[in-house]
Design a protein around this motif. Structure first.
Motif, PDB file in Angstrom:
ATOM      1  N   LEU A  38       0.825  -1.207   0.000  1.00 39.86           N
ATOM      2  CA  LEU A  38       0.000   0.000   0.000  1.00 39.86           C
ATOM      3  C   LEU A  38       0.862   1.262   0.000  1.00 39.86           C
ATOM      4  CD1 LEU A  38      -2.830  -1.016   2.513  1.00 39.86           C
ATOM      5  CD2 LEU A  38      -2.957  -0.900   0.020  1.00 39.86           C
ATOM      6  N   ILE A  39       1.997   1.212   0.693  1.00 39.13           N
ATOM      7  CA  ILE A  39       2.904   2.358   0.679  1.00 39.13           C
ATOM      8  C   ILE A  39       3.449   2.596  -0.725  1.00 39.13           C
ATOM      9  CG2 ILE A  39       5.111   3.219   1.547  1.00 39.13           C
ATOM     10  CD1 ILE A  39       4.530   1.738   4.136  1.00 39.13           C
ATOM     11  N   ALA A  40       3.838   1.519  -1.402  1.00 34.95           N
ATOM     12  CA  ALA A  40       4.337   1.649  -2.775  1.00 34.95           C
ATOM     13  C   ALA A  40       3.270   2.232  -3.691  1.00 34.95           C
ATOM     14  CB  ALA A  40       4.800   0.288  -3.293  1.00 34.95           C
ATOM     15  N   GLU A  41       2.032   1.826  -3.525  1.00 27.57           N
ATOM     16  CA  GLU A  41       0.957   2.370  -4.341  1.00 27.57           C
ATOM     17  C   GLU A  41       0.722   3.845  -4.030  1.00 27.57           C
ATOM     18  OE1 GLU A  41      -0.774   1.070  -6.830  1.00 27.57           O
ATOM     19  OE2 GLU A  41       0.486  -0.725  -6.731  1.00 27.57           O
ATOM     20  N   SER A  42       0.885   4.226  -2.768  1.00 27.44           N
ATOM     21  CA  SER A  42       0.719   5.631  -2.394  1.00 27.44           C
ATOM     22  C   SER A  42       1.795   6.502  -3.039  1.00 27.44           C
ATOM     23  CB  SER A  42       0.761   5.784  -0.870  1.00 27.44           C
ATOM     24  OG  SER A  42      -0.250   5.017  -0.256  1.00 27.44           O
ATOM     25  N   THR A  68       5.550  -0.960  -9.462  1.00 25.76           N
ATOM     26  CA  THR A  68       4.647  -2.073  -9.693  1.00 25.76           C
ATOM     27  C   THR A  68       4.859  -3.173  -8.653  1.00 25.76           C
ATOM     28  OG1 THR A  68       4.003  -3.779 -11.283  1.00 25.76           O
ATOM     29  CG2 THR A  68       6.299  -3.100 -11.299  1.00 25.76           C
ATOM     30  N   ILE A  69       3.815  -3.932  -8.379  1.00 23.05           N
ATOM     31  CA  ILE A  69       3.899  -5.022  -7.405  1.00 23.05           C
ATOM     32  C   ILE A  69       4.747  -6.182  -7.923  1.00 23.05           C
ATOM     33  CG2 ILE A  69       1.878  -6.281  -8.203  1.00 23.05           C
ATOM     34  CD1 ILE A  69       1.130  -6.747  -5.283  1.00 23.05           C
ATOM     35  N   SER A  70       5.065  -6.158  -9.211  1.00 25.10           N
ATOM     36  CA  SER A  70       5.909  -7.220  -9.769  1.00 25.10           C
ATOM     37  C   SER A  70       7.288  -7.243  -9.105  1.00 25.10           C
ATOM     38  CB  SER A  70       6.068  -7.029 -11.278  1.00 25.10           C
ATOM     39  OG  SER A  70       4.813  -7.118 -11.931  1.00 25.10           O
ATOM     40  N   TRP A  71       7.775  -6.073  -8.682  1.00 25.25           N
ATOM     41  CA  TRP A  71       9.071  -6.048  -8.009  1.00 25.25           C
ATOM     42  C   TRP A  71       9.034  -6.845  -6.715  1.00 25.25           C
ATOM     43  CZ3 TRP A  71      12.877  -4.971 -10.923  1.00 25.25           C
ATOM     44  CH2 TRP A  71      12.794  -3.992 -11.915  1.00 25.25           C
ATOM     45  N   ALA A  72       7.915  -6.761  -5.990  1.00 25.53           N
ATOM     46  CA  ALA A  72       7.775  -7.554  -4.762  1.00 25.53           C
ATOM     47  C   ALA A  72       7.762  -9.044  -5.080  1.00 25.53           C
ATOM     48  CB  ALA A  72       6.505  -7.156  -4.025  1.00 25.53           C
ATOM     49  N   ALA A  73       7.084  -9.424  -6.177  1.00 19.79           N
ATOM     50  CA  ALA A  73       7.058 -10.833  -6.578  1.00 19.79           C
ATOM     51  C   ALA A  73       8.452 -11.316  -6.974  1.00 19.79           C
ATOM     52  CB  ALA A  73       6.080 -11.024  -7.735  1.00 19.79           C
ATOM     53  N   TYR A  74       9.201 -10.478  -7.681  1.00 19.53           N
ATOM     54  CA  TYR A  74      10.573 -10.847  -8.049  1.00 19.53           C
ATOM     55  C   TYR A  74      11.433 -11.060  -6.804  1.00 19.53           C
ATOM     56  CZ  TYR A  74       9.258  -9.123 -12.698  1.00 19.53           C
ATOM     57  OH  TYR A  74       8.632  -8.921 -13.896  1.00 19.53           O
TER      58      TYR A  74
END
Length: 249
Positions: free
Chosen positions: A29-33, A141-147
């Motif tokens: 949520l912080i990354a999206e903010s 993007t949330i893809s970085w968290a998945a990576y």
């Protein structure tokens, strides 16, 4: 704009009290903010992003990335063998017990996240210099968290060498095999599930198990036997002498 980012940072400090999946959701949520803030910041190109003009060559980027890897790995290696690393390990194993022993959980977590933010920011800078263009959707993007999850889990959690091995596996799977198959993300997700089922401790865990199960070498066995022979006298040497004339009257 800087004031808004500062407010987001201050508002995120209480999130350090969260654990497990709740904490992971909070960081997303912080990354999206932050992405929403940069989407409206005209200085950075808003949603269209901005181009990075540089004359750095690929070889220079490679050496800069290699130096960053060496420095961060050395810092983490020394950190995990210090008192701060012991406190971090205690928090990982049992946060309540660590707090009972006097570990300041908030300070330890904040220190870890500040260091990881600096290291990640430097790595991201090198990456986007190579990509040439940076946009909020590509940077947050949330893809970085998945990576990151795949790299840590496949290499081995709780180890210094694990993420390095996981990064190599990620490049092989996502870049090379993904380009051949044509479905890099799908292949990455399938292999992530497979690795979690087969190798829950990662590649480094598999190597550690192999080392523990490997029988000792013949020279080691011979050395142990010689030491045992030299240090442990036979049973008959410890027994008192037996008189042949019988007991004295």
């Amino acid at each position: 704009m800087c004031v808004i980012l500062l407010l987001i940072f201050l508002g995120a400090l209480p999130l350090l009290r969260l654990r497990g999946a709740y904490f992971a959701i909070a960081t997303w949520l912080i990354a999206e903010s932050v992405s929403t803030v940069f989407n409206g910041w005209n200085v950075a190109g808003a949603g269209g992003g901005m181009q990075i003009k540089t004359e750095v060559t690929q070889l220079q980027l490679y050496y800069a990335a290699l130096a960053l890897l060496a420095v961060t790995t050395a810092i983490i290696w020394a950190w995990m063998r210090s008192t701060a690393g012991l406190a971090l390990t205690a928090i990982r194993d049992d946060e309540d017990a660590a707090q009972t022993c006097g570990v300041d959980i908030g300070v330890v977590k904040a220190t870890v996240f500040l260091f990881s933010a600096v290291a990640t920011g430097l790595a991201a800078g090198l990456y986007f210099i190579d990509v040439v263009i940076i946009t909020p959707p590509s940077a947050f993007t949330i893809s970085w968290a998945a990576y990151t999850v795949f790299i840590v889990v496949s290499g081995g959690m709780g180890t210094v060498a694990g993420p390095i091995v996981g990064a190599v596996l990620f490049i092989i799977i996502e870049r090379l095999l993904g380009a051949i198959v044509g479905q890099g993300m799908l292949l990455l997700g399938a292999l992530s599930i497979l690795l979690m089922l087969i190798l829950p401790q990662g590649v480094i865990g598999l190597v550690s198990d192999f080392r523990r199960r490997r029988p000792p070498a013949a020279s080691t066995l011979a050395l142990n036997a010689a030491e045992s022979f030299d240090t442990e006298p036979p049973d008959h040497a410890l027994a008192p002498p037996v008189s042949k004339t019988g007991p004295a009257i």
